[in-house]
Design an enzyme around this catalytic site. Structure first.
Site, PDB file in Angstrom:
ATOM      1  N   ASN A 209       6.479   1.070  -3.206  1.00 11.77           N
ATOM      2  CA  ASN A 209       7.102   2.386  -3.352  1.00 11.77           C
ATOM      3  C   ASN A 209       8.419   2.147  -4.085  1.00 11.77           C
ATOM      4  OD1 ASN A 209       5.147   3.891  -1.910  1.00 11.77           O
ATOM      5  ND2 ASN A 209       6.046   3.221   0.029  1.00 11.77           N
ATOM      6  N   LYS A 288       1.613   0.866  -7.575  1.00 10.94           N
ATOM      7  CA  LYS A 288       1.055   1.839  -6.630  1.00 10.94           C
ATOM      8  C   LYS A 288       1.162   3.187  -7.324  1.00 10.94           C
ATOM      9  CE  LYS A 288       1.899   3.843  -2.013  1.00 10.94           C
ATOM     10  NZ  LYS A 288       2.574   3.659  -0.711  1.00 10.94           N
ATOM     11  N   GLU A 292      -0.005   8.214  -1.986  1.00  5.07           N
ATOM     12  CA  GLU A 292       1.066   8.625  -1.072  1.00  5.07           C
ATOM     13  C   GLU A 292       2.268   9.166  -1.847  1.00  5.07           C
ATOM     14  OE1 GLU A 292       1.499   5.115   1.485  1.00  5.07           O
ATOM     15  OE2 GLU A 292      -0.036   5.955   2.803  1.00  5.07           O
ATOM     16  N   LYS A 366      -7.134  -3.328  -0.496  1.00  2.00           N
ATOM     17  CA  LYS A 366      -6.848  -3.645   0.911  1.00  2.00           C
ATOM     18  C   LYS A 366      -8.108  -4.143   1.597  1.00  2.00           C
ATOM     19  CE  LYS A 366      -2.785  -0.779   1.742  1.00  2.00           C
ATOM     20  NZ  LYS A 366      -2.016   0.051   2.687  1.00  2.00           N
ATOM     21  N   ASP A 371      -6.471   1.132   6.568  1.00  2.00           N
ATOM     22  CA  ASP A 371      -5.116   0.627   6.385  1.00  2.00           C
ATOM     23  C   ASP A 371      -4.736  -0.415   7.435  1.00  2.00           C
ATOM     24  OD1 ASP A 371      -2.628   0.367   5.366  1.00  2.00           O
ATOM     25  OD2 ASP A 371      -1.867   2.293   6.045  1.00  2.00           O
ATOM     26  N   GLU A 393      -6.054  -7.615  -0.546  1.00  2.00           N
ATOM     27  CA  GLU A 393      -4.709  -7.445   0.009  1.00  2.00           C
ATOM     28  C   GLU A 393      -4.778  -7.463   1.527  1.00  2.00           C
ATOM     29  OE1 GLU A 393      -2.423  -4.065  -1.515  1.00  2.00           O
ATOM     30  OE2 GLU A 393      -1.213  -3.970   0.297  1.00  2.00           O
ATOM     31  N   GLU A 399       2.214  -4.329  10.913  1.00  2.00           N
ATOM     32  CA  GLU A 399       2.461  -2.893  11.066  1.00  2.00           C
ATOM     33  C   GLU A 399       1.643  -2.276  12.200  1.00  2.00           C
ATOM     34  OE1 GLU A 399       1.831  -0.682   7.453  1.00  2.00           O
ATOM     35  OE2 GLU A 399       2.260   1.252   8.416  1.00  2.00           O
ATOM     36  N   TRP A 547      -3.001  12.842   7.233  1.00  2.00           N
ATOM     37  CA  TRP A 547      -3.221  11.529   6.633  1.00  2.00           C
ATOM     38  C   TRP A 547      -4.671  11.044   6.655  1.00  2.00           C
ATOM     39  CZ3 TRP A 547       0.814   9.536   3.976  1.00  2.00           C
ATOM     40  CH2 TRP A 547       2.088  10.072   4.255  1.00  2.00           C
TER      41      TRP A 547
END
Ligand code: GCW
Length: 685
Positions: A209, A288, A292, A366, A371, A393, A399, A547
């Protein structure tokens, strides 16, 4: 010592004994290094540091060999070191790839030699020898050739210029502070040492980001970027930057970011030239886009191939690559909409573009379709892209797996993913052979992961989370290593070679993922966490949000119907029997049942238990096993450095307590929803 700062480069003192004598015999006195090259010199420093600390001896470069003539030598094959040239013949040299090395004990020359094609290979080889010594292996009969399996072994930082770290759980950034680059290049050097000795050769230093000031890393801040690249270069690491797709518009230079606009294309070409003028070995861009709320080609009616290829053209003349992320999905969903399925998104977006990307573009996918949950299936994009470079990834940052307050050794999870057979080309096509480029013969391929480091003294907050950082590098280097072997290496390098200590720590690590899974998200459902910061239990935390993250629990049942007949059809993105297995209620593996199917609480699993009883049992057992982790660790008091002992004890204590909150929140929620009693009649609040 005791802080954890030295991590796997702490080189604990080795016990006296026969092996110790052997090591001293070979390593004392001279080490023969003739090259002044920076990376070779860094390898020499590492060697000296290592043996001084482990063996209590000094070894000077260029000094006379020991009286009995034993010596150690290292260098590149054609670097002018006579010992290296004498010991490795043409056949040996041919077997070593660009980043590999050979290590050989020559009795004729009374020399242990590490030879490589490149300076980075020398560094990897020297650390390999240090690791053999640190884990008490024989060195008198060495004859090995070692090459990395994956060409790109990459770390992605999610560090922001203001010093915060997105999903960072170990303090602040050590790269930036208050919108300035750090002056502490010593810490960056130590970081580069850690990364290179784990086998990493590429690091993207800023968050995917890309905010306003970070957009200027490719212009205003280039001199600062170059300073970091200078440090990384010594350790064989290429620097990458995350870039803002709307960069050309940022300073009002171009009125659009349309990838087909001539002015935009020129702008990126100019930027690339400016970057390579100061960082000649610059790796490339990580992007990216359209993800998002980040800008991307969709705004201009273009697709991701248009976007990526435009950047690829700018970098190609300099040998740079574009790493384009596939984490693209609708993040403005309505929970009532049962047709849109976030799990489908990456495949739906990128499968149709297979073959359209330039060959210096790599798609970064990913590991799972959602996620980084504690349990998800493998992304169906692996195996589906036959003509596209790709890297997988992973997320080393925990997280969704305890945020480095809970121990969760992730190497077993990554191993399972790497071994997953996608059945592409009709079978025997495990993910590891897709990402290493061998299945489709890709120009570029490899493994990337989101970093878990910060400016905490021990780098990773939880000391045991260092095992994930080290383990990621090792697995990227060689996916054939087992989770047990990697744990054992890390333990001996960090704590020394006491077998009883190693046994306890190894058990803790190897059990930890299963334990974390058992008291958190049941049966592959995921997302039962507090919104935004993602820590701690909240069953409906993401249930009504935009989401795309739902479990659909009501009083009758739970799970997401992703079958072809009645659900989102996601299961059909897999190939052959994988698609059938996931689609079938009977054959779907228990641990993924709720990812693929919506079932009543009374549904009987393959294990023989009902879904509801499974939820109760695993949560009671998991919370109890979390106590067991603490108890096991407590047994190490006095056997390892107090500082290391204490910091882990504090975390495990917190985890044990927090696991009760997880247990009770989850059990109570499902007890109230289902109205079904626990067959064990245990306490549910
Ligand atoms: O999981 C999500 C994280 C975001 C992250 C995003 C991504 C960098 O919660 O913080 O943004 O993934 O991977 O882009």
């Amino acid at each position: 010592t005791g802080s954890g700062y030295d991590a796997w480069l702490s080189y604990p003192k080795l016990p006296q004994g026969n092996l110790y004598k052997q090591y001293v015999k070979w390593c004392r006195a001279a080490v023969s290094v003739t090259e002044e090259q920076d990376t070779v010199q860094a390898a020499l420093r590492e060697w000296q540091r290592g043996i001084t600390s482990m063996l209590d001896i000094e070894s000077e470069s260029g000094a006379e060999p020991a009286a009995d003539g034993f010596t150690v030598a290292f260098g590149t094959f054609h670097g002018g070191n006579p010992l290296i040239e004498a010991i490795f013949d043409e056949a040996a040299i041919q077997a070593v790839g660009p980043e590999g090395f050979a290590v050989r004990t020559s009795l004729t020359h009374k020399c242990i030699a590490v030879g490589a094609s490149s300076p980075a290979g020398v560094l990897y080889g020297v650390f390999h020898l240090l690791r053999l010594i640190g884990s008490q292996k024989e060195i008198e009969r060495l004859d090995e050739t070692v090459n990395p399996v994956n060409a790109l072994r990459m770390i992605n930082h999610w560090d922001n210029f203001d010093g915060s770290v997105e999903r960072g759980y170990s303090g602040r950034s050590f790269l930036y502070e208050n919108n300035r680059f750090t002056d502490d290049l010593d810490r960056i050097t130590d970081y580069a040492r850690l990364m290179s000795t784990a086998g990493i050769n590429a690091i993207a230093i800023n968050n995917v980001n890309v905010h306003a000031l970070e957009t200027l890393f490719i212009s205003t801040y280039l001199p600062d970027v170059a300073r970091i690249a200078d440090v990384f270069r010594i350790y064989g690491i290429r620097l990458f930057l995350s870039v803002n797709f709307a960069g050309p518009m940022h300073e009002g230079e171009v009125g659009t970011a349309d990838p087909l606009d001539a002015g935009v294309r020129e702008w990126w070409k100019k930027k690339a030239a400016e970057i390579y003028a100061v960082v000649p070995d610059f790796g490339g861009f990580v992007v990216k886009a359209d993800s998002e709320n980040r800008p991307g080609p969709f705004t201009y009616g273009r697709d991701h191939a248009d976007g990526a290829n435009m950047l690829a053209e700018a970098l190609e003349p300099f040998g740079g690559i574009v790493i384009w992320r596939c984490f693209v999905y609708n993040c403005k969903q309505d929970w009532r909409d049962r047709k849109t399925d976030r799990a489908r998104a990456a495949y739906d977006h990128f499968k149709p573009l297979d073959g359209k990307f330039h060959d210096n573009v790599i798609l970064q996918i990913k590991n799972g379709p959602m996620d980084f949950q504690v349990r998800e299936p493998v992304s169906p994009l692996f195996g589906a892209l036959e003509q596209t470079n790709q890297v997988i990834e992973f997320q080393i940052a925990q997280e969704y797996t305890g945020q480095q307050r809970h121990v969760c050794y992730l190497v077993p999870q990554w191993k399972e993913i790497m071994e997953f057979d996608t059945l592409a080309k009709g079978g025997a096509a495990p993910v590891k052979h897709i990402v290493d480029g061998s299945l489709w013969g890709n120009r570029f391929s490899g493994v990337a992961a989101v970093s878990n480091v910060g400016n905490d003294l021990n780098w990773t907050g939880h000391l045991l989370a260092q095992a994930n950082l080290y383990g990621f590098g090792r697995l990227a280097w060689n996916p054939e290593l087992s989770a047990e072997e990697i744990a054992a290496e890390w333990i001996s390098l960090t704590f020394g070679t006491d077998a009883a200590v190693a046994g306890v720590i190894s058990r803790i690590l190897l059990d930890s993922w299963e334990i974390y899974e058992s008291y958190t998200a049941p049966l592959g459902v995921g997302w039962m966490i507090n919104p935004e910061h993602h820590y701690g239990p909240n069953v409906d935390g993401y249930e009504y949000s935009q989401w795309g993250t739902y479990h659909y629990a009501d009083h009758q049942g739970i799970g997401v119907d992703r079958t072809v007949a009645t659900g989102t059809g996601y299961s059909a993105q897999y190939m052959g029997s994988n698609a059938q297995r996931y689609d079938s209620l009977e054959e779907c593996p228990d641990e993924l049942l709720l990812f693929f199917h919506h079932v009543p609480y009374t549904h009987v699993l393959n294990s023989g238990k009902t879904v509801i009883q499974h939820i109760y049992d695993t949560h009671f057992a998991g919370a109890e096993r979390a106590d067991g982790l603490l108890a096991a660790w407590s047994g190490l008091k006095g056997s390892i450095a107090e500082g290391l002992y204490a910091q882990v004890e504090e975390r495990l204590r917190g985890q044990a307590a927090h696991s009760k909150e997880w247990r009770d929140q989850i059990n109570t929620y499902f007890y109230r929803k289902s109205g079904i009693e626990d067959s064990g009649a245990r306490k549910i609040y």
